[in-house]
Enzyme design. Structure first.
Site, mmCIF file in Angstrom:
data_model
loop_
_atom_site.group_PDB
_atom_site.id
_atom_site.type_symbol
_atom_site.label_atom_id
_atom_site.label_comp_id
_atom_site.label_asym_id
_atom_site.label_seq_id
_atom_site.Cartn_x
_atom_site.Cartn_y
_atom_site.Cartn_z
ATOM 1 N N SER A 1 0.670 -1.146 -0.018
ATOM 2 C CA SER A 1 0.017 0.151 0.027
ATOM 3 C C SER A 1 0.919 1.434 0.075
ATOM 4 O O SER A 1 1.659 1.504 -0.971
ATOM 5 C CB SER A 1 -0.847 0.030 1.280
ATOM 6 O OG SER A 1 -1.764 1.339 1.030
ATOM 7 N N ASP B 1 -2.221 6.552 -4.028
ATOM 8 C CA ASP B 1 -1.306 5.627 -3.537
ATOM 9 C C ASP B 1 -0.663 4.522 -4.429
ATOM 10 O O ASP B 1 -1.385 4.347 -5.295
ATOM 11 C CB ASP B 1 -1.425 5.191 -2.145
ATOM 12 C CG ASP B 1 -2.628 4.003 -2.176
ATOM 13 O OD1 ASP B 1 -3.371 3.820 -3.028
ATOM 14 O OD2 ASP B 1 -2.755 3.212 -1.003
ATOM 15 N N ASP C 1 -0.903 1.301 -4.754
ATOM 16 C CA ASP C 1 -1.928 0.501 -5.138
ATOM 17 C C ASP C 1 -3.325 0.818 -5.777
ATOM 18 O O ASP C 1 -4.231 0.159 -5.846
ATOM 19 C CB ASP C 1 -2.009 -0.810 -4.174
ATOM 20 C CG ASP C 1 -2.569 -0.751 -3.045
ATOM 21 O OD1 ASP C 1 -2.376 0.609 -2.541
ATOM 22 O OD2 ASP C 1 -3.321 -1.321 -2.323
ATOM 23 N N ASP D 1 -5.919 2.452 -3.942
ATOM 24 C CA ASP D 1 -7.063 2.269 -3.298
ATOM 25 C C ASP D 1 -7.419 3.470 -2.124
ATOM 26 O O ASP D 1 -8.302 3.368 -1.854
ATOM 27 C CB ASP D 1 -6.867 1.065 -2.416
ATOM 28 C CG ASP D 1 -5.883 0.858 -1.319
ATOM 29 O OD1 ASP D 1 -4.902 1.751 -1.350
ATOM 30 O OD2 ASP D 1 -5.878 -0.279 -0.858
#
Length: 574
Positions: A144, A303, A305, A307
């Site tokens: 993340s 960010d 990834d 999400d």
């Protein structure tokens, strides 16, 4: 086996490759480093793995990933889900591609189909793909928004959400049974493909994901009408958001999207940011520089990834760009969806808004205003995703929107995890509506505050790394449990929720009741004057987090109240 014995085993056993051994031999004279790497196994928590890259049992590497995957494979076989297979995605971090293949080939060696994206994809698209492909589970390789030295491994179940009870505990138990690295199977990629076990996911999933996103748009014609007048600056922070975000905005008709060139390409070293987190103002430095050059209306960052979404928008009164917390941007989208869906007759009568216990309390008056059921869950978007599954099974409510304070939200049910791609798209629709009505996003935020109250929230994080850090975090929670505060500054504690004991205690009457949520190491204090605070150790990082929220009569009043509560809370934990 103690840490030094573990270290020697990794240095000598033929199972471990030469590069791993060379890395470990380079630290042979550093006992503290050896201890940190080998004093325990990298913990497979209720969501998966997350840790620092490197050789050792307490690090993210091909061996710890393979061992975890063997445990998952064993559970899938118990569930008889081999033929359904597992979808696998990965982000731009170091070793993400390798870990994706390590996981796939371990599954394949266990006779389980693997469906692997050919290049990096957002985490929410993995959630989407699990259900589209009819898989039993999904894996995404990502840490993340953590610093560059980290990577991670998250597991999803067939409903597309991160694993929740009972699957989380059952998978964790199977992973724990894999005590020897030699138990973790693998095979050659060529053999796996030849046997029809390893599949590369085609572009049709990307196309379907795009279509699912665009279905959430309420006024596509309005967007086309004003799209040429809106200037959007966007940065993917070297991550996975670049391609899908640019594609969806282009297909909707937005003409002026400026991507920060220095941060457009994927790079796991994150060379322009020390911490690729859209919650961190430093991550916006280059985007704000570009925004000032092009006179942008809104500035967006996802960010690595994709999400989580961070937002800045121009305040036309001052000419400055103002930052929005995750609660603020989530409320902008939420209020818009409910208002406009009600206007066009698509807001369901049995609609539900789902949030976490540490999300803004502005959700209460908004849900009440639009006749929506408000459901609070534990921290973690997987619990919001779980509610969507329960709604579908029980035919109880229709999901309208979900959000958490940590910059994550979800419009639609195409994904069962927070989705920054759909959040970008919806926020740009809100910006288009604002433009059409001669408002800015900041103007609209103030209008919402004036209507529902000046809710303001804060977060304080204490990071305590290593062996001692875990003990310190444990001691802080024990202190708060054994010596419960009666007040925080001038704010009286009205009730205490101890989610680990599943007890809510009303301090006025002394009565107790169930919290109504699963057990979790969380303490929550309901305070006077519409205020609250909460203590929660992180499940994935060496941190303890303190959340707090207030309601004021103006921006200045709510800030003063939040500052006072923050000081009082932190004084309790020193």
């Amino acid at each position: 086996m103690d840490f030094m014995e573990n270290y020697k085993l990794w240095c000598e056993d033929s199972y471990f490759d030469d590069a791993t051994k060379a890395e470990l031999l380079a630290i042979k004279d550093d006992e503290n480093e050896i201890k940190e790497r080998f004093y325990k196994d990298l913990e497979f928590g209720t969501g998966g793995l997350r840790g620092i890259l490197g050789a050792g049992t307490n690090r993210m590497n091909i061996y710890t990933v393979r061992k975890a995957t063997q445990g998952l494979a064993n559970y899938i076989k118990i569930a008889k889900g081999e033929s359904k297979g597992v979808a696998i995605a990965y982000d731009s971090r170091r070793m993400s591609t390798e870990f994706a293949d390590v996981a796939a080939l371990c599954l394949n060696a266990n006779g389980i189909q693997a469906y692997v994206f050919p290049s990096l994809r957002p985490t929410p698209e993995l959630s989407f793909a699990v259900r589209e492909l009819g898989c039993i589970a999904g894996i995404v390789i990502t840490a993340s928004h953590n610093p560059p030295e980290y990577n991670g491994y998250k597991v999803y179940w067939e409903d597309g959400a991160q694993i929740t009870p009972p699957h989380d505990k059952n998978i964790l138990a199977e992973v724990a049974k894999v005590t020897d690295y030699h138990q973790a199977l693998t095979m050659e990629k060529e053999d796996a493909m030849a046997k029809g076990l390893y599949h590369v996911i085609g572009s049709e999933i990307d196309d379907r994901y795009m279509e699912a996103l665009k279905k959430q748009i309420i006024h596509p014609d309005m967007i086309k009408e004003v799209a040429k007048d809106i200037k959007i600056v966007y940065t993917p922070l070297h991550g996975t958001g670049n391609v899908p975000v640019q594609r969806v905005l282009k297909e909707l008709g937005f003409e002026h999207v400026y991507v920060v060139p220095e941060q457009e390409q994927p790079d796991g070293n994150f060379p322009t940011v020390s911490y690729p987190n859209p919650e961190d103002p430093k991550a916006f430095a280059l985007a704000l520089e570009l925004a000032k050059k092009v006179d942008a209306d809104i500035v967006l960052a996802t960010d690595p990834d994709a999400d989580r979404l961070g937002v800045y928008a121009k305040d036309t009164k001052t000419g400055e760009y103002v930052s929005f917390t995750g609660n603020m941007s989530g409320m902008l989208i939420c209020e818009y969806i409910m208002r406009e869906r009600k206007a066009v007759g698509t807001l369901p009568e049995n609609g539900a808004l789902v949030t976490t216990i540490v999300t803004t309390n502005m959700t209460f008056p908004i849900a009440e205003d639009y006749g929506m059921k408000l459901i609070e869950v534990l921290t973690g978007f997987k619990y919001i995703g779980e509610q969507i599954k329960l709604f579908e099974q029980n035919h109880s409510y229709e999901y309208v929107f979900g959000l958490e304070e940590s910059y994550g939200c979800l419009a639609g049910t195409h994904s069962r995890d927070k989705d920054a791609c759909v959040a970008v798209m919806m926020l740009c629709e809100v910006a288009a509506w604002c433009k059409k009505n001669n408002l800015t996003l900041w103007d609209q935020m103030i209008r919402i505050y004036e209507k529902y109250g000046y809710f303001k929230e804060g977060l304080q994080t204490i990071t305590l790394k290593g062996i001692d850090g875990a003990e310190q975090i444990k001691a802080i929670m024990e202190k708060l449990r054994k010596n419960p505060p009666k007040s925080f500054g001038e704010l009286e504690v009205l009730a205490v929720r101890d989610y680990e004991l599943d007890v809510r205690t009303d301090l006025k009457t002394g009565t107790t009741s169930s919290t109504g949520l699963p057990k979790s190491n969380v303490l929550y204090w309901e305070l006077s004057n519409n205020s609250w605070c909460c203590a929660r150790p992180s499940g994935t990082e060496p941190k303890i987090k303190f959340y707090m929220g207030v309601k004021g009569t103006s921006m200045e009043d709510s800030k003063a109240k939040l500052d006072a509560l923050t000081d009082a809370l932190m004084a309790q934990v020193k």
